[in-house]
Structures are given as structure tokens and as C-alpha cells.
Write a protein that holds these residues in place. Structure first.
Motif, PDB file in Angstrom:
ATOM      1  N   LYS A 200       0.832  -1.200   0.000  1.00 20.24           N
ATOM      2  CA  LYS A 200       0.000   0.000   0.000  1.00 20.24           C
ATOM      3  C   LYS A 200       0.872   1.258   0.000  1.00 20.24           C
ATOM      4  O   LYS A 200       0.542   2.247  -0.666  1.00 20.24           O
ATOM      5  CB  LYS A 200      -0.918  -0.022   1.224  1.00 20.24           C
ATOM      6  N   VAL A 201       1.993   1.218   0.709  1.00 21.95           N
ATOM      7  CA  VAL A 201       2.916   2.355   0.739  1.00 21.95           C
ATOM      8  C   VAL A 201       3.506   2.582  -0.649  1.00 21.95           C
ATOM      9  O   VAL A 201       3.561   3.721  -1.143  1.00 21.95           O
ATOM     10  CB  VAL A 201       4.041   2.136   1.779  1.00 21.95           C
ATOM     11  N   ILE A 202       3.929   1.501  -1.303  1.00 23.05           N
ATOM     12  CA  ILE A 202       4.518   1.628  -2.635  1.00 23.05           C
ATOM     13  C   ILE A 202       3.498   2.204  -3.611  1.00 23.05           C
ATOM     14  O   ILE A 202       3.807   3.100  -4.400  1.00 23.05           O
ATOM     15  CB  ILE A 202       5.066   0.271  -3.112  1.00 23.05           C
ATOM     16  N   ALA A 203       2.278   1.697  -3.569  1.00 19.76           N
ATOM     17  CA  ALA A 203       1.239   2.222  -4.453  1.00 19.76           C
ATOM     18  C   ALA A 203       0.922   3.679  -4.138  1.00 19.76           C
ATOM     19  O   ALA A 203       0.602   4.459  -5.033  1.00 19.76           O
ATOM     20  CB  ALA A 203      -0.023   1.366  -4.333  1.00 19.76           C
ATOM     21  N   SER A 204       1.040   4.048  -2.878  1.00 18.70           N
ATOM     22  CA  SER A 204       0.718   5.405  -2.461  1.00 18.70           C
ATOM     23  C   SER A 204       1.772   6.416  -2.901  1.00 18.70           C
ATOM     24  O   SER A 204       1.436   7.536  -3.270  1.00 18.70           O
ATOM     25  CB  SER A 204       0.561   5.442  -0.943  1.00 18.70           C
ATOM     26  N   ILE A 205       3.052   6.025  -2.866  1.00 14.21           N
ATOM     27  CA  ILE A 205       4.108   6.985  -3.195  1.00 14.21           C
ATOM     28  C   ILE A 205       4.472   6.988  -4.672  1.00 14.21           C
ATOM     29  O   ILE A 205       5.249   7.837  -5.104  1.00 14.21           O
ATOM     30  CB  ILE A 205       5.367   6.768  -2.342  1.00 14.21           C
ATOM     31  N   GLN A 206       3.926   6.073  -5.453  1.00  8.71           N
ATOM     32  CA  GLN A 206       4.237   6.026  -6.885  1.00  8.71           C
ATOM     33  C   GLN A 206       3.959   7.363  -7.581  1.00  8.71           C
ATOM     34  O   GLN A 206       4.813   7.841  -8.320  1.00  8.71           O
ATOM     35  CB  GLN A 206       3.436   4.908  -7.549  1.00  8.71           C
ATOM     36  N   PRO A 207       2.801   7.980  -7.377  1.00  5.68           N
ATOM     37  CA  PRO A 207       2.573   9.281  -8.028  1.00  5.68           C
ATOM     38  C   PRO A 207       3.547  10.364  -7.563  1.00  5.68           C
ATOM     39  O   PRO A 207       3.965  11.209  -8.358  1.00  5.68           O
ATOM     40  CB  PRO A 207       1.140   9.649  -7.631  1.00  5.68           C
ATOM     41  N   ILE A 208       3.930  10.323  -6.312  1.00  7.87           N
ATOM     42  CA  ILE A 208       4.869  11.318  -5.788  1.00  7.87           C
ATOM     43  C   ILE A 208       6.223  11.158  -6.457  1.00  7.87           C
ATOM     44  O   ILE A 208       6.851  12.149  -6.843  1.00  7.87           O
ATOM     45  CB  ILE A 208       4.990  11.195  -4.249  1.00  7.87           C
ATOM     46  N   THR A 209       6.673   9.914  -6.620  1.00  5.93           N
ATOM     47  CA  THR A 209       7.968   9.701  -7.266  1.00  5.93           C
ATOM     48  C   THR A 209       7.927  10.145  -8.726  1.00  5.93           C
ATOM     49  O   THR A 209       8.917  10.675  -9.237  1.00  5.93           O
ATOM     50  CB  THR A 209       8.399   8.228  -7.197  1.00  5.93           C
ATOM     51  N   ARG A 210       6.812   9.959  -9.383  1.00  5.13           N
ATOM     52  CA  ARG A 210       6.693  10.418 -10.772  1.00  5.13           C
ATOM     53  C   ARG A 210       6.754  11.947 -10.853  1.00  5.13           C
ATOM     54  O   ARG A 210       7.373  12.502 -11.758  1.00  5.13           O
ATOM     55  CB  ARG A 210       5.403   9.901 -11.387  1.00  5.13           C
ATOM     56  N   VAL A 211       6.099  12.609  -9.917  1.00  4.13           N
ATOM     57  CA  VAL A 211       6.120  14.073  -9.908  1.00  4.13           C
ATOM     58  C   VAL A 211       7.544  14.579  -9.683  1.00  4.13           C
ATOM     59  O   VAL A 211       8.027  15.457 -10.406  1.00  4.13           O
ATOM     60  CB  VAL A 211       5.164  14.632  -8.831  1.00  4.13           C
ATOM     61  N   PHE A 212       8.243  14.018  -8.688  1.00  5.27           N
ATOM     62  CA  PHE A 212       9.603  14.470  -8.416  1.00  5.27           C
ATOM     63  C   PHE A 212      10.552  14.090  -9.543  1.00  5.27           C
ATOM     64  O   PHE A 212      11.485  14.832  -9.845  1.00  5.27           O
ATOM     65  CB  PHE A 212      10.104  13.942  -7.075  1.00  5.27           C
ATOM     66  N   GLY A 213      10.337  12.954 -10.181  1.00  6.52           N
ATOM     67  CA  GLY A 213      11.143  12.586 -11.340  1.00  6.52           C
ATOM     68  C   GLY A 213      10.958  13.571 -12.478  1.00  6.52           C
ATOM     69  O   GLY A 213      11.920  13.987 -13.126  1.00  6.52           O
ATOM     70  N   GLY A 214       9.717  13.960 -12.713  1.00  3.02           N
ATOM     71  CA  GLY A 214       9.439  14.960 -13.738  1.00  3.02           C
ATOM     72  C   GLY A 214      10.055  16.306 -13.410  1.00  3.02           C
ATOM     73  O   GLY A 214      10.590  16.990 -14.287  1.00  3.02           O
ATOM     74  N   MET A 215       9.992  16.689 -12.138  1.00  2.02           N
ATOM     75  CA  MET A 215      10.607  17.954 -11.720  1.00  2.02           C
ATOM     76  C   MET A 215      12.120  17.915 -11.906  1.00  2.02           C
ATOM     77  O   MET A 215      12.730  18.896 -12.336  1.00  2.02           O
ATOM     78  CB  MET A 215      10.262  18.255 -10.260  1.00  2.02           C
ATOM     79  N   TYR A 216      12.721  16.776 -11.615  1.00  3.48           N
ATOM     80  CA  TYR A 216      14.166  16.629 -11.771  1.00  3.48           C
ATOM     81  C   TYR A 216      14.563  16.772 -13.237  1.00  3.48           C
ATOM     82  O   TYR A 216      15.485  17.521 -13.570  1.00  3.48           O
ATOM     83  CB  TYR A 216      14.612  15.268 -11.224  1.00  3.48           C
ATOM     84  N   LEU A 217      13.871  16.059 -14.116  1.00  2.00           N
ATOM     85  CA  LEU A 217      14.197  16.142 -15.541  1.00  2.00           C
ATOM     86  C   LEU A 217      13.929  17.538 -16.100  1.00  2.00           C
ATOM     87  O   LEU A 217      14.683  18.040 -16.939  1.00  2.00           O
ATOM     88  CB  LEU A 217      13.421  15.085 -16.320  1.00  2.00           C
ATOM     89  N   THR A 218      12.867  18.184 -15.634  1.00  6.95           N
ATOM     90  CA  THR A 218      12.574  19.542 -16.071  1.00  6.95           C
ATOM     91  C   THR A 218      13.668  20.504 -15.623  1.00  6.95           C
ATOM     92  O   THR A 218      14.100  21.365 -16.394  1.00  6.95           O
ATOM     93  CB  THR A 218      11.214  19.996 -15.522  1.00  6.95           C
ATOM     94  N   SER A 219      14.129  20.345 -14.389  1.00 12.86           N
ATOM     95  CA  SER A 219      15.182  21.235 -13.899  1.00 12.86           C
ATOM     96  C   SER A 219      16.483  21.022 -14.670  1.00 12.86           C
ATOM     97  O   SER A 219      17.210  21.975 -14.936  1.00 12.86           O
ATOM     98  CB  SER A 219      15.412  21.038 -12.403  1.00 12.86           C
TER      99      SER A 219
END
Length: 141
Positions: free
Chosen positions: A64-83
Motif C-alpha cells: 500500500k505504501v509503494i502504491a501510495s508513493i508512486q505518483p509522488i515519485t513520478r512528480v519528483f522525477g518529472g521535476m528533476y528532468l525539467t530542472s
């Protein structure tokens, strides 16, 4: 340290009843709690992350934790690549395209030769197999 353990035990009792965004918020709060604990114990951020992972390892809530943080990791990954994209100057890339391409090719060739040599000499892979694995591994940074 006693207050942190007490808070972690209390949070463990509340987590099963949490749903949706509340669960995600509790996971983020848990991560911040472990970060605060590692800071309090004068540990590094990495050591705190390992401590948090070890504490969650035996928890029945891991899927449940992994499923819960998946969207957060995608957002931060996108922010990293954008930066990264914002840091790179297109004029510099165009001006230095030859040097960049040359450096990338040299690094890839070095990694191919290194991996192929190690596999062929020390692990008794055939030359064709070691070159195939070396060329696949050369792509990984």
C-alpha cells in the motif's frame, strides 16, 4: 528517541484505518519523522533513509505504501528532468555538439572495452558474449 518510538507505534496503529490521501500524507509524515530522528541522532540523510526502509521492511503495509508513493515519485522525477532541461543551454549544446558527441562516444567505448575485458578474462565468457554484454552495459550510466 523515546518520543520518536512512541510516535512511530502510534502511527502504526493509525495507518490501517487511513485511506487515500490520508494514507499518502501519513507515509510522507513517517518519512519526515524518520528524517527528523536521523537529524537528531546526527546521522546522514542516507542513513535515515536506510533506517526508514528497514523499519518499513517488516510492515504489512508495504504494498500500500509503494502504491501510495508512486505518483509522488513520478512528480519528483518529472521535476528533476525539467530542472535539468532548464539548466542546459541550447546554444552551448549546439556550439559544442562535436565535443559532446566525441566525449559520449569515448565514454561508451571505454565502458564497452572495460566490461568486455573483465567478463572475458575473469569470468571466462566467450568473446562474442562479453562484447554483447559490454555493449548493453555501456548504455547504462
Amino acid at each position: 528517541a523515546t518520543n520518536i518510538i512512541r510516535a512511530a507505534n502510534y502511527a502504526n496503529k493509525l495507518i490501517p484505518s487511513a485511506k487515500g490521501e490520508l494514507f499518502t500524507l501519513s507515509v510522507v509524515a513517517y518519512a519526515l519523522l524518520i528524517a527528523a530522528a536521523s537529524e537528531e541522532l546526527n546521522m546522514s540523510i542516507e542513513a535515515g533513509a536506510v533506517l526508514a526502509g528497514i523499519a518499513l521492511y517488516k510492515s504489512p503495509h508495504v504494498p500500500k505504501v509503494i502504491a501510495s508513493i508512486q505518483p509522488i515519485t513520478r512528480v519528483f522525477g518529472g521535476m528533476y528532468l525539467t530542472s535539468l532541461g532548464m539548466i542546459i543551454s541550447p546554444t552551448f549544446v549546439l556550439k559544442e555538439a562535436g565535443s559532446i558527441l566525441e566525449l559520449v562516444c569515448l565514454i561508451g567505448l571505454f565502458k564497452l572495452i572495460l566490461v568486455s575485458t573483465v567478463l572475458h578474462r575473469f569470468f571466462d565468457y566467450r568473446l562474442t558474449q562479453s562484447v554483447a554484454v559490454g555493449s548493453a552495459m555501456a548504455q547504462i550510466s
